[in-house]
Design a protein around this motif. Structure first.
Motif, PDB file in Angstrom:
ATOM      1  N   LEU A  27      -2.483  -4.472 -15.123  1.00  0.00           N
ATOM      2  CA  LEU A  27      -3.133  -4.765 -13.852  1.00  0.00           C
ATOM      3  C   LEU A  27      -3.309  -3.480 -13.051  1.00  0.00           C
ATOM      4  N   PRO A  28      -4.194  -3.498 -12.061  1.00  0.00           N
ATOM      5  CA  PRO A  28      -4.254  -2.366 -11.124  1.00  0.00           C
ATOM      6  C   PRO A  28      -2.889  -2.190 -10.484  1.00  0.00           C
ATOM      7  N   ASN A  29      -2.582  -0.992 -10.023  1.00  0.00           N
ATOM      8  CA  ASN A  29      -1.251  -0.784  -9.453  1.00  0.00           C
ATOM      9  C   ASN A  29      -1.092  -1.472  -8.102  1.00  0.00           C
ATOM     10  N   GLU A  30       0.143  -1.533  -7.625  1.00  0.00           N
ATOM     11  CA  GLU A  30       0.459  -2.337  -6.445  1.00  0.00           C
ATOM     12  C   GLU A  30      -0.273  -1.874  -5.197  1.00  0.00           C
ATOM     13  N   ARG A  31      -0.380  -0.552  -5.039  1.00  0.00           N
ATOM     14  CA  ARG A  31      -1.073  -0.051  -3.837  1.00  0.00           C
ATOM     15  C   ARG A  31      -2.535  -0.464  -3.871  1.00  0.00           C
ATOM     16  N   GLU A  32      -3.113  -0.336  -5.027  1.00  0.00           N
ATOM     17  CA  GLU A  32      -4.511  -0.724  -5.209  1.00  0.00           C
ATOM     18  C   GLU A  32      -4.712  -2.218  -4.938  1.00  0.00           C
ATOM     19  N   LEU A  33      -3.849  -3.043  -5.527  1.00  0.00           N
ATOM     20  CA  LEU A  33      -3.970  -4.486  -5.345  1.00  0.00           C
ATOM     21  C   LEU A  33      -3.790  -4.884  -3.885  1.00  0.00           C
ATOM     22  N   ALA A  34      -2.788  -4.283  -3.235  1.00  0.00           N
ATOM     23  CA  ALA A  34      -2.519  -4.610  -1.840  1.00  0.00           C
ATOM     24  C   ALA A  34      -3.748  -4.288  -0.995  1.00  0.00           C
ATOM     25  N   ALA A  35      -4.332  -3.133  -1.230  1.00  0.00           N
ATOM     26  CA  ALA A  35      -5.532  -2.736  -0.486  1.00  0.00           C
ATOM     27  C   ALA A  35      -6.660  -3.725  -0.751  1.00  0.00           C
ATOM     28  N   ARG A  36      -6.808  -4.091  -2.021  1.00  0.00           N
ATOM     29  CA  ARG A  36      -7.897  -4.973  -2.393  1.00  0.00           C
ATOM     30  C   ARG A  36      -7.811  -6.319  -1.691  1.00  0.00           C
ATOM     31  N   PHE A  37      -6.582  -6.816  -1.515  1.00  0.00           N
ATOM     32  CA  PHE A  37      -6.399  -8.119  -0.871  1.00  0.00           C
ATOM     33  C   PHE A  37      -6.176  -7.990   0.627  1.00  0.00           C
ATOM     34  N   GLY A  38      -6.094  -6.750   1.107  1.00  0.00           N
ATOM     35  CA  GLY A  38      -5.926  -6.555   2.539  1.00  0.00           C
ATOM     36  C   GLY A  38      -4.567  -6.980   3.058  1.00  0.00           C
ATOM     37  N   VAL A  39      -3.518  -6.721   2.265  1.00  0.00           N
ATOM     38  CA  VAL A  39      -2.164  -7.052   2.721  1.00  0.00           C
ATOM     39  C   VAL A  39      -1.271  -5.829   2.528  1.00  0.00           C
ATOM     40  N   ALA A  40      -0.093  -5.893   3.140  1.00  0.00           N
ATOM     41  CA  ALA A  40       0.876  -4.812   2.952  1.00  0.00           C
ATOM     42  C   ALA A  40       1.424  -4.880   1.537  1.00  0.00           C
ATOM     43  N   ARG A  41       1.876  -3.744   1.058  1.00  0.00           N
ATOM     44  CA  ARG A  41       2.377  -3.710  -0.311  1.00  0.00           C
ATOM     45  C   ARG A  41       3.556  -4.664  -0.490  1.00  0.00           C
ATOM     46  N   ALA A  42       4.404  -4.762   0.535  1.00  0.00           N
ATOM     47  CA  ALA A  42       5.570  -5.639   0.429  1.00  0.00           C
ATOM     48  C   ALA A  42       5.149  -7.088   0.201  1.00  0.00           C
ATOM     49  N   THR A  43       4.082  -7.476   0.853  1.00  0.00           N
ATOM     50  CA  THR A  43       3.599  -8.851   0.701  1.00  0.00           C
ATOM     51  C   THR A  43       3.055  -9.084  -0.695  1.00  0.00           C
ATOM     52  N   LEU A  44       2.293  -8.104  -1.155  1.00  0.00           N
ATOM     53  CA  LEU A  44       1.771  -8.197  -2.516  1.00  0.00           C
ATOM     54  C   LEU A  44       2.925  -8.289  -3.515  1.00  0.00           C
ATOM     55  N   ARG A  45       3.951  -7.500  -3.271  1.00  0.00           N
ATOM     56  CA  ARG A  45       5.098  -7.488  -4.182  1.00  0.00           C
ATOM     57  C   ARG A  45       5.807  -8.847  -4.211  1.00  0.00           C
ATOM     58  N   GLN A  46       5.829  -9.517  -3.085  1.00  0.00           N
ATOM     59  CA  GLN A  46       6.483 -10.824  -3.050  1.00  0.00           C
ATOM     60  C   GLN A  46       5.774 -11.794  -3.996  1.00  0.00           C
ATOM     61  N   ALA A  47       4.452 -11.680  -4.030  1.00  0.00           N
ATOM     62  CA  ALA A  47       3.682 -12.537  -4.939  1.00  0.00           C
ATOM     63  C   ALA A  47       3.958 -12.140  -6.391  1.00  0.00           C
ATOM     64  N   LEU A  48       3.935 -10.835  -6.674  1.00  0.00           N
ATOM     65  CA  LEU A  48       4.172 -10.375  -8.047  1.00  0.00           C
ATOM     66  C   LEU A  48       5.570 -10.768  -8.529  1.00  0.00           C
ATOM     67  N   GLU A  49       6.529 -10.687  -7.605  1.00  0.00           N
ATOM     68  CA  GLU A  49       7.906 -11.037  -7.967  1.00  0.00           C
ATOM     69  C   GLU A  49       7.993 -12.468  -8.494  1.00  0.00           C
ATOM     70  N   GLN A  50       7.323 -13.376  -7.776  1.00  0.00           N
ATOM     71  CA  GLN A  50       7.387 -14.770  -8.218  1.00  0.00           C
ATOM     72  C   GLN A  50       6.654 -14.981  -9.527  1.00  0.00           C
ATOM     73  N   LEU A  51       5.545 -14.287  -9.701  1.00  0.00           N
ATOM     74  CA  LEU A  51       4.821 -14.425 -10.966  1.00  0.00           C
ATOM     75  C   LEU A  51       5.669 -13.877 -12.110  1.00  0.00           C
ATOM     76  N   GLU A  52       6.436 -12.827 -11.819  1.00  0.00           N
ATOM     77  CA  GLU A  52       7.317 -12.286 -12.858  1.00  0.00           C
ATOM     78  C   GLU A  52       8.435 -13.283 -13.157  1.00  0.00           C
ATOM     79  N   LEU A  53       8.956 -13.901 -12.078  1.00  0.00           N
ATOM     80  CA  LEU A  53      10.011 -14.901 -12.235  1.00  0.00           C
ATOM     81  C   LEU A  53       9.540 -16.039 -13.129  1.00  0.00           C
ATOM     82  N   GLU A  54       8.257 -16.366 -13.033  1.00  0.00           N
ATOM     83  CA  GLU A  54       7.708 -17.461 -13.834  1.00  0.00           C
ATOM     84  C   GLU A  54       7.293 -16.994 -15.220  1.00  0.00           C
ATOM     85  N   GLY A  55       7.525 -15.732 -15.505  1.00  0.00           N
ATOM     86  CA  GLY A  55       7.240 -15.241 -16.848  1.00  0.00           C
ATOM     87  C   GLY A  55       5.769 -14.940 -17.087  1.00  0.00           C
ATOM     88  N   ARG A  56       4.990 -14.818 -15.999  1.00  0.00           N
ATOM     89  CA  ARG A  56       3.559 -14.564 -16.169  1.00  0.00           C
ATOM     90  C   ARG A  56       3.247 -13.075 -16.180  1.00  0.00           C
TER      91      ARG A  56
END
Lengths: 246, 246
Positions: B35-64
């Motif tokens: 995937l694009p890196n976290e800074r890139e993704l956060a910018a793309r969605f217009g959110v802070a990196r921490a917020t983006l990371r919270q989403a990625l964390e859960q997707l990782e938790l679900e094994g995705r």
DNA sequence: CAGTGGTCTAGACCACACA
DNA sequence: GTGTGGTCTAGACCACTGA
């Protein structure tokens, strides 16, 4: 929790915090006791609130703490042992097994379930919702997928919506000969509706128990049960009363 | 992942992000793709990196997703089914069951284990370390606690440290008659040493499988096996090849 | 209402992998 | 080196609970 500062260590702060707080829980707190609030704790340890929260999150994940918005953080009781052994070899809803039927509807299952049921995509199935209660607390929410072919005796509207309709689906299912079942457990996060039933926030960690019921050489039903990971220990065999906490 | 903005909804941003990214994973990405890196993704969605990371964390938790420091975030393959059924009724290390013996030492077990073993506190036991490998990847790290009373034939130094010593403990154990076993599964977070064996960071979510081996009316050994929750689906029965992803 | 945990921001620096 | 994810800060505001 008299500790006030962390010595510098080559280890993330939140991890060290987790150890320190964990030890305090063992030695200075009783089950159910309320901890100081997050701002207070963060100040006491000289870290940002986000860092403190990272430690608390992990302790909650391990079932050592319980946090509730608007209330506070309390010391969690040991996890409840919940029997999910497959040895009974019986259909869901047979006998009083701690499950309450909530409702039933007819709808298209998720693609993954359709694949496992070997039904056509878009083919509708009965979806029975049930809730498992243990020690007075809801511990699991279940969706039971039953292809219409598995319960041919069931006419479209033979019971009012609600528990009665759910029970009628289960009753029909019991007419089949159960030839086998298998089960798997994996980590997931609670969907919004399950979270509500389980009195948790969406995204809370859950243990997903998937059971396949086999009859007449095919999959007659699939159950996807979502257990609260913070409060439950799933047991197979008779280790229900085994306590491995800390 | 052409999406660039989130419409305002009465739902946490990270949760909506999770949905959006999850759908993109299904439709636009192949397993193993970066995937694009976290800074890139956060910018793309217009959110802070921490917020983006919270989403990625859960997707990782679900094994995705799978995230590796210094490398990037990749789309995870479906979870591996790992058989942990208790039906064989055999001692650990009997036959080739995917476990590798690593080492063995004599030490005081954690209090919780001592309690379950019904040994005196401070009483020393054999602690055998093993690693389970499946499909070329380490999936579980185990600590097997064997009271010295369970293996009386074992003299203090009868093998050099390392796999040989571990195997000699298992060999002695096999002399006992196995009368039963029970197993439980709960969520935990990886201790530093387990994390290292499993190629994860400390604190990573794990499924802790505790097995009690019964012989001669008492607990002859306790196994605490730590499975990677991100990559494993524990199976009981023959659902090893069942895939319930997404 | 006041107090709690939950979400979010916009930065900064660190540890690690890889070329 | 450069680029990645991991940790951390110091704020802010929101959603919820219970008095």
């Amino acid at each position: 929790m008299g500790t006030t500062q962390l010595e510098p260590v080559p280890e993330p702060k939140y991890q060290h915090l987790k150890t320190v707080i964990g030890q305090a829980l063992d030695s200075e707190f009783a089950v159910g006791e309320i901890l100081p609030n997050e701002r207070e704790l963060a100040a006491r340890f000289g870290v940002a609130r986000a860092t403190l929260r990272q430690a608390l999150e992990q302790l909650e994940l391990e079932g050592r703490l319980q946090r509730r918005r608007g209330v506070g953080t309390t010391v969690a009781p040991p996890r409840v042992g919940v029997d999910v052994s497959t040895t009974q070899h019986s259909w869901p809803g047979a006998g009083d097994d701690g499950w309450q039927s909530l409702d039933s509807a007819v709808d298209v299952p998720p693609p993954a379930v359709a694949r496992a049921l070997e039904t056509e995509a878009e083919e509708r199935v009965h979806i029975v919702r049930r809730l498992r209660v243990s020690h007075g607390q809801p511990v699991a929410a279940e969706l039971l997928y039953v292809p219409e072919g598995s319960v041919p005796g069931l006419t479209a509207i033979d019971a009012p919506a609600g528990p009665a309709r759910a029970r009628s689906v289960l009753r029909e299912l019991h007419h089949l000969a159960l030839e086998g079942q298998d089960r798997s457990v994996e980590l997931g996060s609670a969907r919004a509706d399950d979270a509500k039933e389980l009195d948790r926030l969406p995204g809370a960690p859950v243990l997903v128990v998937t059971t396949r019921y086999l009859s007449e050489g095919r999959t007659a039903a699939i159950s996807v049960a979502t257990y609260r990971a913070d409060t439950c220990r799933l047991t197979f065999g008779d280790s229900v009363d085994l306590v491995m906490a800390s």
